[in-house]
Structure formats: C-alpha cells, structure tokens
Design a protein around this motif. Structure first.
Motif, short mmCIF file in Angstrom:
data_model
loop_
_atom_site.label_atom_id
_atom_site.label_comp_id
_atom_site.label_asym_id
_atom_site.label_seq_id
_atom_site.Cartn_x
_atom_site.Cartn_y
_atom_site.Cartn_z
N HIS A 653 31.94 40.21 50.49
CA HIS A 653 31.62 39.34 51.63
C HIS A 653 30.14 39.36 52.01
CE1 HIS A 653 35.97 40.40 52.25
NE2 HIS A 653 36.01 39.09 52.25
N GLY A 654 29.35 40.24 51.37
CA GLY A 654 27.92 40.23 51.60
C GLY A 654 27.46 40.96 52.84
N TRP A 655 28.02 42.15 53.10
CA TRP A 655 27.63 42.94 54.27
C TRP A 655 27.29 44.36 53.85
CZ3 TRP A 655 27.09 40.46 58.84
CH2 TRP A 655 27.76 39.24 59.01
N VAL A 656 26.35 44.96 54.58
CA VAL A 656 26.02 46.37 54.35
C VAL A 656 26.10 47.08 55.70
CG1 VAL A 656 23.54 45.90 54.55
CG2 VAL A 656 24.31 47.99 53.44
N MET A 657 26.69 48.26 55.69
CA MET A 657 26.93 49.02 56.91
C MET A 657 26.22 50.36 56.83
SD MET A 657 30.57 50.36 58.51
CE MET A 657 30.91 51.50 57.19
N ALA A 658 25.74 50.82 57.99
CA ALA A 658 25.13 52.14 58.07
C ALA A 658 25.59 52.81 59.36
CB ALA A 658 23.60 52.03 58.06
N SER A 659 26.01 54.06 59.27
CA SER A 659 26.44 54.82 60.45
C SER A 659 25.60 56.08 60.56
CB SER A 659 27.92 55.18 60.33
OG SER A 659 28.15 56.09 59.27
N GLU A 666 25.96 50.12 62.48
CA GLU A 666 25.22 48.87 62.37
C GLU A 666 25.63 48.17 61.09
OE1 GLU A 666 21.08 50.06 64.71
OE2 GLU A 666 21.10 49.94 62.50
N VAL A 667 25.81 46.84 61.17
CA VAL A 667 26.20 46.05 60.02
C VAL A 667 25.26 44.85 59.93
CG1 VAL A 667 28.05 44.73 58.92
CG2 VAL A 667 28.60 46.75 60.29
N CYS A 668 24.66 44.67 58.76
CA CYS A 668 23.77 43.52 58.58
C CYS A 668 24.13 42.80 57.29
CB CYS A 668 22.32 43.96 58.59
SG CYS A 668 21.77 44.80 57.10
N LYS A 669 23.57 41.62 57.16
CA LYS A 669 23.82 40.83 55.95
C LYS A 669 23.10 41.47 54.76
CE LYS A 669 24.45 36.43 58.35
NZ LYS A 669 23.96 35.03 58.52
N LEU A 670 23.81 41.52 53.65
CA LEU A 670 23.23 42.13 52.45
C LEU A 670 21.99 41.35 52.02
CD1 LEU A 670 23.36 44.23 50.21
CD2 LEU A 670 25.00 42.77 49.01
N ASP A 671 22.00 40.04 52.17
CA ASP A 671 20.84 39.24 51.78
C ASP A 671 19.61 39.61 52.60
OD1 ASP A 671 22.18 37.93 49.79
OD2 ASP A 671 22.65 36.16 50.99
N PHE A 716 34.95 43.74 55.25
CA PHE A 716 34.74 42.89 56.43
C PHE A 716 36.01 42.12 56.81
CE2 PHE A 716 33.18 39.26 58.82
CZ PHE A 716 32.25 39.84 59.67
N PRO A 717 36.40 42.12 58.11
CA PRO A 717 35.69 42.70 59.26
C PRO A 717 36.13 44.12 59.61
CG PRO A 717 37.51 41.39 60.05
CD PRO A 717 37.57 41.31 58.54
N TYR A 718 36.71 44.84 58.65
CA TYR A 718 37.28 46.14 58.99
C TYR A 718 36.39 47.29 58.53
CZ TYR A 718 41.25 43.07 59.55
OH TYR A 718 42.06 42.04 59.94
N VAL A 719 36.27 48.27 59.40
CA VAL A 719 35.54 49.49 59.10
C VAL A 719 36.55 50.64 59.09
CG1 VAL A 719 33.82 51.13 59.94
CG2 VAL A 719 33.38 48.68 60.09
N PHE A 720 36.51 51.45 58.03
CA PHE A 720 37.39 52.61 57.91
C PHE A 720 36.53 53.87 58.03
CE2 PHE A 720 39.46 49.11 55.85
CZ PHE A 720 40.80 49.26 56.17
N ILE A 721 36.97 54.80 58.86
CA ILE A 721 36.21 56.03 59.12
C ILE A 721 37.18 57.20 59.09
CG2 ILE A 721 34.84 57.28 60.85
CD1 ILE A 721 34.09 54.46 61.95
N ASN A 722 36.78 58.29 58.44
CA ASN A 722 37.59 59.50 58.58
C ASN A 722 36.76 60.61 59.21
OD1 ASN A 722 36.03 60.30 56.42
ND2 ASN A 722 37.72 60.73 55.05
#
Length: 817
Positions: A653-659, A666-671, A716-722
């Motif tokens: 889907h073209g997204w990159v996430m950083a925690s 924070e989630v931004c567009k990969l482009d 996207f739009p789901y974030v999985f965290i353990n």
C-alpha cells in the motif's frame, strides 16, 4: 444420486452387487452411523490409585480411549436391490468429512414390521468390518517387552488381512503379552490406551469400485486443530446436554519420582501440592481441614523441580469435575471425528464456555436431525474459561460487549467525531484532504465495530444548503474515511446507522497457532565467520519467494565492530538449516524491519546509524551473502530519522511506519521517504490505547502495569504491536490498532497454553522465560496470518531447555467489512 445419499451393497466376498439410495430405486430409512474415539463418562481415576508407568504425559484421558464404529439401517422389501441387503453381506458408504469409504458388516437382521405403505421392512445392525475381523482373529503367542507403538501394532496386524498405515509419533513403551487364545479386538483397545494413540479403519478402492485394501490407520490424534469449529446455541446448535462427573476430583496431590523421590526439598518440606480454591468448591468437608487426595508416580523422573512442575500440570487435570457435552447440531454443522470444538451458550447456568474435541459423531444420510456430536474432556478442559473465550469478552475492553448492546438498545448514545489530519484549509501544495469519522460511546472508540455500510456521508453547499447528490452517491461505500478532491469545499456530515454495529471488530485473531521455526538456544548454528547465532532473534521476516527466514540479532561477534550498535542478519531454511549472514554496522537493535524481494533478492529497510558521523536514517540494502556493510558501503540512506525507531514498511500500500521507545507511532508515505522527506501523515500515541511503555523504579525494576515494547508491523490501516518481557512484570500482549480511526481493534494476552502445553508457564513465582520478540503480518493463498516469535522454556528429559520459536497464527477480517 450422489455419494452422500447412498450405501453401496457388497456380497459376502466383498464384491459390489447393488446400491440403496434415499432417492433411488431401492430406498432406505432410519440410518444412523456412530464413530467414536473415546468414552464420554470421564470416570477414570488413575491418579488416585497411584499406578506406575501409565503414560509419559500422565494424561488420564488416554485411558478413556475406546474406538468403535457401528450403526443401523432400515430397508423395505420389494425394491430391486432390497434382497441384497442381508446379514453376512456388507454396506459401504462415503464419509465426506473423513474423505474415506467405510465398509460395514451386516451383523444382524431384525424383522421390523411394515412401513406406512404396507411394505415389509427389516432393520440391519452394522459394524465396521475391522471389528468383525479382529473379533475373529487371534494373534500368535508372543511377548513384547518395553515395545514401542509401531512394533506393537505391526505385530498385532501381522497375519490379519489389514494394511497398517502407522503415522503416530508416540514415544511410550509398554509390555504386551499375546497369549495365543485371546482375540485381537481386546488387544487393540488396550494398545490404543497404552500408547495414547487413535485409529481409523477404512477401505481403498480400485477405479471399478471394488475394494483394493482394508486399511487401519494409527495416528497420534484424529481430526484437526487448524480450523476450530465454533458451535453457538441458537445458531448451529439446536440443543446441548452437559454431563458433569465429580467422583474424580483431586485437590491434594502427592507426587513420587522414579526411585521414590518426593518434592519435599523444593516444596517447603511437603511432598504434596494442594489447590485450596478447588477444595472449597468440590470438597463438602473442606471446613474440617480435609482434602480430596491422590497420588501420582512419574516413573522416569528423578529431578526434584521437574517432579514439582509435572505435578502442577497433573493437579490441573484433576482439580475440577470432568465434563462432557452432547450437542444436537443444525444440518450445516459437520465436524469430523477428533476435530477441535469451541462452544458457547451464555444462557446456560453456569455459562457454557468450552474448548474440546469431538469424541463421537452420529450421522444419518436419510435424516440430518439424527446427527449428533459428542465432545468433552477427552482432551482436558481447563477449569477456568479458555483463553480464546476470555478474548471474546476482552477484545477491546471488559465492557465492550455490554456497551455495544446498550448502543443498539438506545440506552447509550453513540456520537461521531470528525478528524481532519491535514487540516480544513487548502494550500498551494495540497492535492487532497481526508476526513475520518470516529464513533464514540461512553468515552470508548467503537469505530472498528461498525461495518462500512454503517457510515453515510452527506455534502451540502455552504451557502444554499443544497445537497450534492452526485457526490453522496460517489462516496456511498467509503466507510469511515473520505478523501476530498483538490479544492473541494462544502459542509460535510457523517451519519451512523446503528443497525450496522457488529458483535466483532473488523479484524480478529484465531487461536490456531502452528510452530513453523524452532531453535534450541544451545544448539543454534555458527554463522559464516564461526560466531554463534544464539542471540535472541529480535525480528524475523519470512521470504516466501525463496522459502527462507531472515532473523536479526544484535551483533557482538569476531568481526570489526563500530562504536554504535551493530546488527547481524542470518538466513535459515524452514527446517532450521543455516544458509548465510550479513553484518550491518550501525544497524541498531533490529526490533523491526521491512523487507521486499526484488528480482529474487531480499531488500531490507530499517533504521540505521551512519557510523561516520552518528546521524540516524531510514536506510535500505540488498542482500549480499556473508558481507559486512554500513551506510555508504553496501547500504543507502533514504531520509533522516532523528532517533532510534522500529521501522516497518507496507510495500503493497506504500506506507512506512516508525515507532519509538516512548510509544509514539508515525506513518508516512513510502514515496515521500524515498524522496528524502519524513512527513508523517498519521501520528498517534500508544498510551491512548492503554499501552504504557516500560517505566522503571529508582532501583531499576520495571513498574507493574508498564509494557515492554518489542516489535511492530503494518498492513494499512492496521498496526500490530507486541509487548511483554521475561521480567514477569508485564504480560506478553498482542495489540491491533486501526491507525486511521485510532481504534483498538483487539488486544490478546498471549499465555503459554496457546502455543503448546509443554511450554513451562510464566508466573510471578516461576522464573521461566516466555518473552515475545518478532511480530509480522503476511498474506498467502489461504489468507492473512501473523508470525509471532517467543523465547521460551520447556522440560525435556528432566532438564529445562531454552528455545526460540516462531508461530504462524491466522487472522480473520470480518465478512462484509
């Protein structure tokens, strides 16, 4: 006519001679076939007798095993093939669940009078031909001393006309004496119990429909855990009968080892364990200080702590009444024998909440109302509510189910809240605007419980108030989020239809955990440079293209290292075979990374430090086996990141996430990132979902209630965290969040029993490791699943071993959105 409506008729030489079909020329009626793998009375009391050598796992349910396969059928006289259905002939039928043909011997014929049309009818008793053959077969006299299961069953069936398909892995040993006078059926039932295995007996056919082989199959366990059947009263369960047996309850268990050892030296001088809560519940004389006592002997265990640990597991088997259930299902409820069953009936007192196996099924081709499934504590039901049912009650929080009911019934008002993450004013650089609807009730975000059809968007002119019908039609199926075109203005409203409030969230996790990769800590292989790879695998990515797993761990080996945290990547085959490695100087902790396969080569994206100047970046590199890289030499910096982040990329889907460690996502567009800019489109704090990143006291101890963040992933739009740690303070928990609506979709506490009964439980008083590491979401031909990794411990040969495991768990998206 179809296989599901007929029985094939065979003569006494097992040759096909006719057919009886409910829709055919020779009909039948009142047929029932019952197959079982165990008795349902649950009255075994082995623990109280203290018998020796009964099973390695000391599971009393093994002694309830009793295979049987019988039935009956009624056929009227005067039809073309009626006379062929006769005693000493056979009926053969197809079972679509088992995917086998079964051959039934017609053992008895009874004159049953006449039917409504005046035709004379006969009722025939049926039994699996194996029963007939084994009752007529006497094995040769011999004694098998401490023989394994395969040897014993091979000996039993040698000389019979049955082909043995042995697939069991039972490691139990027992001594069997064939006396040369007793028939084989009695030995067969005894051996199923002694080796704790199960069986099936069916036939294989030639293409012309005649019998090729009589096959008896021996397995550890019939049925499947992979896809639990769910049975709910009022849906696919017409009625349920619960039988509870109290005679076997034990609340004080004496534990004895191989040479008479006791647990006194590791149990405050006491050679027994007690369960006071169970004693108060089930012992009518508990006030007088008495217990319901029993003894168990572990004939192969000498180590004291191991005895105690096994004793605890044994007490859990007997500290509650044993329960079985008889269910009358609807026509579409067709579990297989041995399949796992979940059952709920919240109106039953006490509430029915079970996780068991089908131990007996009755089916009828002529009348599905005769279908019956029995399931119960053949595989021991936990005395507490099973964890997956507790999840149903706690998916979002403890009161979510009641809250949703209150909203549906009008007791609580649900309100919609609009979020505009990019503001409401257009600028020269904007090409779109987003409006997100959140639905709240009593301070709880319930957006994930509303299907897309429940959101209706309206647009009207700011001056005239006239509705834009074309726009409303265009966005009729957009759900909770709409995207406005460049420069679009107006008055926007979202209305929520309560009829679309669902009982489950938009994404759910199953309890079907299967182990796909496993290492014993002390036996992990060395890497290309001869260094050990037994560090914790902080994150693992499955490369489906090459069928390899890529694991990341902090590097501290023999190769040159930077002053920053270096990271090593190792690749393994699914069987654990080591393939190759890479070392990334400045690669940091490696708790998460993104990966895609480009032209067959993995390309890994992650946070990294430029070791030449200490600056942080989002970076990527292509796999090059057995090399050492850094930014500027083998790795490319993409954009700046000011501090350590756990990075994931949703390439689809073209997204990159950083925690970060404080719980900010924070989630931004990969482009945008590829163009050198970190421009978060979505940003939220985990604390709003009840996740509290680990805090420590002044003495350095983790504060109870905080969560050690481990790894994360995005689809996207789901974030999985353990989260969770081996410190026995915070539990291992898996979280799923919809980052668009900022809704907690589900929260699952990962208890050890989800991943294997042999994993040593983590409690506050036992220092066994059960620490979560990796989490990743994937999609294959069978659907979506996650990979969860844990460091865990198990008991093997009286010693405790540390292992690193990776489990595959399907996730389900709610039908209809």
């Amino acid at each position: 006519m179809s296989l599901d409506s007929q029985y094939l008729i065979l003569n006494s030489q097992m040759k096909l001679i006719g057919v009886t079909d409910i829709n055919g020329a020779t009909p039948f009626s009142n047929d029932t076939i019952t197959r079982q793998i165990a008795d349902t009375d649950n009255t075994t009391d082995d623990v109280s007798t203290g018998i020796q050598n009964f099973n390695t796992n000391n599971d009393p349910n093994a002694n309830s095993k009793n295979w049987n396969h019988t039935g009956e059928i009624t056929v009227a006289e005067g039809y073309p093939d009626s006379y062929k259905v006769a005693a000493n002939n056979y009926l053969m039928y197809w079972d679509s669940n088992a995917q086998h043909y079964y051959l039934m011997y017609i053992s008895q014929e009874v004159d049953a009078g006449t039917d409504a049309s005046g035709r004379h009818i006969n009722t025939y008793q049926l039994e699996n031909v194996l029963i007939t053959n084994m009752n007529d077969y006497i094995p040769d006299k011999t004694t098998l001393t401490d023989a394994n299961a395969e040897t014993a069953f091979t000996t039993l069936f040698t000389g019979s006309n049955w082909k043995l398909d042995f697939q069991a892995t039972s490691a139990l040993l027992t001594t069997t004496e064939f006396d040369g006078t007793t028939n084989a059926m009695g030995y067969l039932q005894t051996m199923l119990q002694a080796y704790d295995v199960e069986m099936d007996a069916y036939v294989e056919l030639y293409s012309d429909g005649n019998i090729k082989d009589l096959v008896v199959q021996i397995v550890d366990k019939l049925g499947t855990d992979k896809n639990h059947w769910v049975v709910d009263y009022g849906k696919n369960m017409m009625s349920v009968t619960r039988t509870t047996v109290y005679s076997t309850v034990v609340t004080k268990l004496h534990i004895v080892g191989a040479g008479g050892e006791t647990i006194a030296s590791v149990n405050n001088g006491k050679d027994y364990l007690v369960d006071d809560d169970a004693n108060r519940l089930y012992n009518p004389n508990w006030k007088n200080g008495t217990y319901l006592e029993g003894t168990v002997t572990f004939a192969n265990v000498k180590q004291y702590q191991a005895l105690k640990d096994l004793g605890k597991k044994q007490l859990e088997l007997f500290n509650h009444p044993r329960i079985s259930y008889e269910v009358v299902p609807t026509a579409d409820f067709k579990p297989g024998l041995g399949d796992s069953i979940r059952g709920t009936d919240w109106k039953m007192v006490p509430e029915l909440a079970i996780d068991a196996r089908v131990i007996s099924i009755t089916t009828s081709k002529a009348d599905y109302t005769q279908n019956l499934a029995q399931f119960g504590e053949f595989v021991t039901l936990h005395p507490t509510t099973p964890s997956y049912i507790q999840d149903l009650l706690n998916k979002m929080n403890d009161q979510i189910a009641g809250l949703l009911d209150d909203v549906k019934n009008g007791k609580t008002i649900a309100t919609a809240k609009a979020i505009t993450p990019f503001g409401t004013s257009w600028s020269d650089v904007d090409d779109s605007k987003t409006i997100i609807a959140q639905v709240w009730a009593d301070g709880t975000n319930i957006t994930s419980y509303i299907s897309p059809s429940g959101f209706t968007w309206y647009k009207s002119d700011l001056t005239t108030g006239v509705h834009d019908v074309d726009w409303e039609t265009k966005h009729a199926n957009d759900g909770y989020q709409i995207i406005l075109d460049n420069g679009e203005t107006g008055h926007f409203e979202c209305h929520i239809d309560g009829d679309y409030i669902q009982d489950t969230a938009e994404v759910d996790i199953t309890a079907e955990n299967s182990l796909v990769l496993n290492f014993e800590h002390s036996k992990m292989p060395n890497d290309h440079w001869g260094d050990s790879t037994n560090g914790a695998m902080q994150y693992v990515y499955y490369d489906a293209t090459n069928n390899l797993y890529i694991g990341a761990m902090v590097y501290s080996g023999s190769q040159p290292q930077s002053k920053y945290t270096d990271l090593e990547f190792n690749r393994f085959k699914p069987d654990g075979t080591y393939v190759d490695s890479m070392i990334f100087q400045g690669g940091s902790h490696g708790a998460s990374f993104g990966c895609q396969v480009v032209n067959g080569v993995p390309q890994i994206w992650q946070y990294a430090v430029d070791v030449s100047n200490g600056s942080g970046h989002l970076a990527y590199f292509n796999w090059k086996a057995n090399t050492e890289i850094k930014i500027g030499s083998g790795a490319t910096a993409v954009c700046d990141l000011d501090e350590y982040k756990r990075v994931n990329v949703d390439f689809e889907h073209g997204w990159v996430m950083a925690s970060d460690g404080a719980g900010v996502i924070e989630v931004c567009k990969l482009d945008d990132a590829k163009n050198g800019s970190w421009l978060p489109i979505y940003r939220f704090d985990l604390t709003q979902f009840g996740i509290h990143p680990t805090q420590y006291s002044s003495e350095g101890a983790a504060i109870t209630g905080s969560n050690t963040l481990q790894a994360n992933d995005i689809y996207f739009p789901y974030v999985f965290i353990n989260s969770g740690d081996s410190n026995h303070v915070d539990q291992p928990i898996l979280w799923c969040i919809n980052l668009v609506t900022e809704t907690l979709v589900f929260k699952q506490v990962n208890t050890t029993d989800r991943f294997g009964t042999d994993i040593l439980n983590q409690t506050t008083s036992e220092h066994y490791d059960f620490e979560p590491e990796t989490i990743g979401v994937y999609k294959d031909s069978s659907g979506f699943y996650i990979l969860q990794g844990f460091n865990y411990e198990k008991l093997e040969n009286s010693a405790i071993h540390l292992l690193r495991g990776l489990w595959k768990t399907p996730i389900e998206f709610r039908k209809g959105g």
